[in-house]
Write a protein that holds these residues in place. Structure first.
Motif: not given
Length: 423
Positions: A49-77
């Motif tokens: 599954k591919i999740i791509t994040v673009a934007g001027t600001n906030g990309k780093g925090s958003t991708t970090t949070a998405v990855a950590e949530i999915l990691h906590q859900a048991g996925y290999r992220v």
């Protein structure tokens, strides 16, 4: 170094220096050169599954949070971000663990072999991004969370078709490459949209026409902040709401604006994610340099990498919340330095009302702003000029009183220089 000669080394820094010299420029937007190499490497259609994040600001925090949530859900992220702070390996992570030097070197060998076979040069960012994708493929990751480095349409990350596209916001930045209006930049960011996939627009501004039109042309379902999903800040928790989903969530170290975007993304991803995984992911997600609060000699220091007007406005919003929760601080002094190609005047204009004293110095990087550029922007402001960013920090630290805190801002390079003083 002869860039056409075979490179046999087990030293990561030698490889990174090599990729910095293979191509004529560090930034060269366009996919024509990189696509044949990616095809040769067989990485264009990952079984993930591919999740791509673009934007001027906030990309780093958003991708970090998405990855950590999915990691906590048991996925290999897999998580791909840029730039890094301390070492290159930070850009490429699998389930929170940085890629090893050996993994990166093995990937670089394959990328170099493929680009030579295609008789093509690659920029640093192109080569290192392809290497990241090879690492993720080798690690059999379930989900790839990919941060777009610059723009969207012509960024090398965009060679991979996403299953979910996220645009955090759109501001005037990198105008030399992306265009000098919001709509021109929006058209570039919207280049990550693909047919029949969900698209999130999380900007606080009015939905740009370019994003709306691209989603419509692609028959992509568009979810817009404050129209299709919402968040509300309360004293001890915050609320997330979308059709069919209402969550009471804890605060973390990242801004709620970006956490809400991450929650919207995981709820639209089609992946099985429990409420507990979302809550735990939010509390565990953190990223250096995004309103990062640290201590030195019993004094409070806030690091923030905001380097354009939009980023600084976001910083000031967080700063207001922090000061409300910590009323012992009534003044802010800043250690400040920027890159020459950023809008120094606008950043300073936004910061002026909040800053009691400025400690400025030039950075030791090629694109660093001169002292003259900074002092021109600081007319009538109380500032002290130092030789290095480290000297500026030591002066601010010595001057900082109990009712003051220190804000380090302007560039990731500014933050990096100060981190060296306190680690």
């Amino acid at each position: 170094m002869n860039v056409n000669a075979p490179l046999n080394t087990d030293d990561l820094m030698t490889w990174l220096n090599y990729w910095g010299r293979v191509h004529v420029t560090g930034i060269d937007l366009g996919l024509e050169r990189v696509l044949p190499v990616a095809e040769k490497l067989n990485i264009l259609r990952p079984e993930a599954k591919i999740i791509t994040v673009a934007g001027t600001n906030g990309k780093g925090s958003t991708t970090t949070a998405v990855a950590e949530i999915l990691h906590q859900a048991g996925y290999r992220v897999a998580l791909y971000q840029s730039p890094h702070i301390y070492r290159f390996n930070e850009r490429i992570k699998v389930s929170g663990q940085q890629a090893t030097d050996d993994e990166l070197i093995a990937a670089f060998v394959r990328v170099d072999q493929a680009r030579r076979a295609c008789n093509l040069s690659l920029s640093f960012f192109e080569a290192t991004t392809l290497a990241a994708f090879l690492v993720f493929q080798q690690q059999n990751c379930d989900v790839w969370v990919l941060e777009i480095g610059l723009g969207g349409r012509l960024d090398v990350v965009n060679i991979i078709d996403p299953d979910l596209a996220v645009i955090t916001n759109i501001g005037l930045d990198h105008v030399d490459w992306l265009g000098d209006t919001i709509e021109k930049i929006a058209a570039e960011k919207a280049g990550i949209i693909r047919p029949n996939i969900p698209v999130i627009f999380a900007g606080q501004q009015t939905l740009p026409q370019a994003v709306s039109e691209q989603a419509q042309n692609a028959n992509a379902a568009l979810y817009v902040l404050n129209r299709d999903y919402f968040y509300h800040i309360e004293d001890k928790h915050w609320l997330f709401a979308s059709p069919g989903v209402t969550l009471k969530l804890p605060y973390g170290t990242l801004a709620v604006d970006n956490l809400s975007t991450a929650v919207a993304a995981v709820t639209l991803s089609g992946l099985a994610v429990s409420d507990t995984a979302i809550e735990t992911g939010i509390t565990k997600a953190h990223i250096a340099g995004r309103f990062e609060v640290r201590k030195k000699d019993h004094k409070t220091i806030i690091f923030d990498a905001g380097h354009n007007g939009h980023g600084v406005l976001f910083l000031l919003k967080q700063l207001k919340q922090y000061l409300h929760a910590n009323p012992q601080y009534t003044e802010i002094i800043t250690v400040f330095s920027m890159l020459a190609d950023k809008d120094i005047d606008q950043v300073v204009e936004y910061l002026k009302p909040e800053i009691a004293a400025w400690y400025i110095a030039p950075m030791t990087v090629p694109r660093a702003a001169s002292i003259q550029q900074m002092t021109d922007a600081l007319i009538d402001e109380p500032y002290q000029q130092l030789n290095t960013v480290q000297d500026a920090f030591q002066a601010a630290l010595a001057a900082c009183q109990n009712h003051q805190l220190i804000l380090v801002c302007g560039s990731f390079h500014t933050l990096e220089a100060v981190w060296e003083c306190i680690d």
